[in-house]
Scaffold this motif. Structure first.
Motif, PDB file in Angstrom:
ATOM      1  N   SER A  96      37.453  39.378  41.661  1.00  0.00           N
ATOM      2  CA  SER A  96      36.680  38.811  42.772  1.00  0.00           C
ATOM      3  C   SER A  96      35.801  37.682  42.253  1.00  0.00           C
ATOM      4  O   SER A  96      35.218  37.796  41.171  1.00  0.00           O
ATOM      5  CB  SER A  96      35.793  39.890  43.406  1.00  0.00           C
TER       6      SER A  96
ATOM      7  N   ILE B 150      34.058  35.563  44.997  1.00  0.00           N
ATOM      8  CA  ILE B 150      33.343  35.063  46.174  1.00  0.00           C
ATOM      9  C   ILE B 150      32.366  36.131  46.644  1.00  0.00           C
ATOM     10  O   ILE B 150      32.719  37.308  46.740  1.00  0.00           O
ATOM     11  CB  ILE B 150      34.314  34.738  47.334  1.00  0.00           C
ATOM     12  N   GLY B 151      31.165  35.700  46.980  1.00  0.00           N
ATOM     13  CA  GLY B 151      30.182  36.619  47.556  1.00  0.00           C
ATOM     14  C   GLY B 151      29.714  37.654  46.562  1.00  0.00           C
ATOM     15  O   GLY B 151      29.567  37.383  45.371  1.00  0.00           O
TER      16      GLY B 151
ATOM     17  N   ARG C  36      30.519  39.951  44.312  1.00  0.00           N
ATOM     18  CA  ARG C  36      31.730  40.287  43.558  1.00  0.00           C
ATOM     19  C   ARG C  36      31.808  41.773  43.225  1.00  0.00           C
ATOM     20  O   ARG C  36      32.860  42.397  43.371  1.00  0.00           O
ATOM     21  CB  ARG C  36      31.810  39.446  42.280  1.00  0.00           C
TER      22      ARG C  36
ATOM     23  N   HIS D   9      32.781  43.808  46.258  1.00  0.00           N
ATOM     24  CA  HIS D   9      34.205  43.682  46.578  1.00  0.00           C
ATOM     25  C   HIS D   9      35.058  44.531  45.638  1.00  0.00           C
ATOM     26  O   HIS D   9      36.018  45.186  46.081  1.00  0.00           O
ATOM     27  CB  HIS D   9      34.657  42.229  46.532  1.00  0.00           C
TER      28      HIS D   9
ATOM     29  N   ARG E  54      40.216  38.573  52.231  1.00  0.00           N
ATOM     30  CA  ARG E  54      40.993  37.656  51.398  1.00  0.00           C
ATOM     31  C   ARG E  54      41.661  36.601  52.276  1.00  0.00           C
ATOM     32  O   ARG E  54      42.321  36.916  53.260  1.00  0.00           O
ATOM     33  CB  ARG E  54      42.060  38.425  50.617  1.00  0.00           C
TER      34      ARG E  54
ATOM     35  N   ARG F 119      38.598  33.855  45.877  1.00  0.00           N
ATOM     36  CA  ARG F 119      38.978  34.982  46.726  1.00  0.00           C
ATOM     37  C   ARG F 119      37.923  36.075  46.683  1.00  0.00           C
ATOM     38  O   ARG F 119      37.293  36.282  45.645  1.00  0.00           O
ATOM     39  CB  ARG F 119      40.332  35.544  46.315  1.00  0.00           C
ATOM     40  N   THR F 120      37.792  36.738  47.804  1.00  0.00           N
ATOM     41  CA  THR F 120      36.882  37.880  47.845  1.00  0.00           C
ATOM     42  C   THR F 120      37.401  38.974  46.929  1.00  0.00           C
ATOM     43  O   THR F 120      36.628  39.600  46.209  1.00  0.00           O
ATOM     44  CB  THR F 120      36.728  38.437  49.272  1.00  0.00           C
TER      45      THR F 120
END
Length: 167
Positions: free
Chosen positions: A10, A12-13, A15, A18, A83, A92-93
């Motif tokens: 991961s 994004i955001g 991590r 996720h 995703r 990607r998440t």
């Protein structure tokens, strides 16, 4: 019962969130159980490099799913966690890749196992070897420990000592 190794990444955001959600979703599947999990490693992106660093780990899953059902489950988890596939190897998440499934060699249009690029990726092999240090490539028989490329960019981010830490 089948044994699969899955890489999860991961960048994004949140991590870590996720990664945990992906592990939880795999573990919660009625026909799969996460039995081992590596520590979490931070790595620079590969391929498309104009993006944030990744957190990566590898899990061992015991499953009654065949490899195609497992692939569908992984893709479902990716979709549930947001995703979006816009750029190959892009941000990607979450990304779930089946690395190994038993000792099978699968060459299908939508699934290649062993994962075709895993031997080139220290961010995959370092966590894989953490949970199964003597594992061998199912086709060549060569121990993966002899194939690890330069791992200087794979940095331990969080030590994990059991599956329960991520559930």
């Amino acid at each position: 019962m089948n044994t699969a190794y899955i890489s999860i990444g991961s960048n994004i955001g949140d991590r870590l969130h996720h990664l945990k959600e992906a592990v939880r979703a795999l573990h919660a599947h009625e026909r799969a159980e996460v039995t081992e999990v590596s520590s979490i490693y931070e790595t620079a992106p590969v391929g498309y490099t104009d993006q944030a660093d990744f957190l990566n780990l590898v899990v061992c899953v015991k499953t009654l799913l065949d490899p195609y059902e497992l692939l569908a489950a992984c893709q479902h988890i990716e979709n549930d966690l947001g995703r979006v596939r816009e750029i190959r190897w892009g941000p990607r998440t979450v990304d779930l890749d089946i690395l190994l499934y038993n000792n099978d060699n699968i060459e299908a249009e939508n699934l290649l196992v062993p994962h075709p690029r895993m031997g080139e990726r220290a961010f995959v092999l370092v966590p894989l070897l953490e949970i199964t240090p003597t594992i061998e490539h199912p086709v060549t028989g060569i121990p993966f420990a002899k194939e690890v490329p330069d791992d200087t960019g794979v940095v331990l981010w969080k030590k994990v000592t059991g599956v329960e830490q991520l559930l």
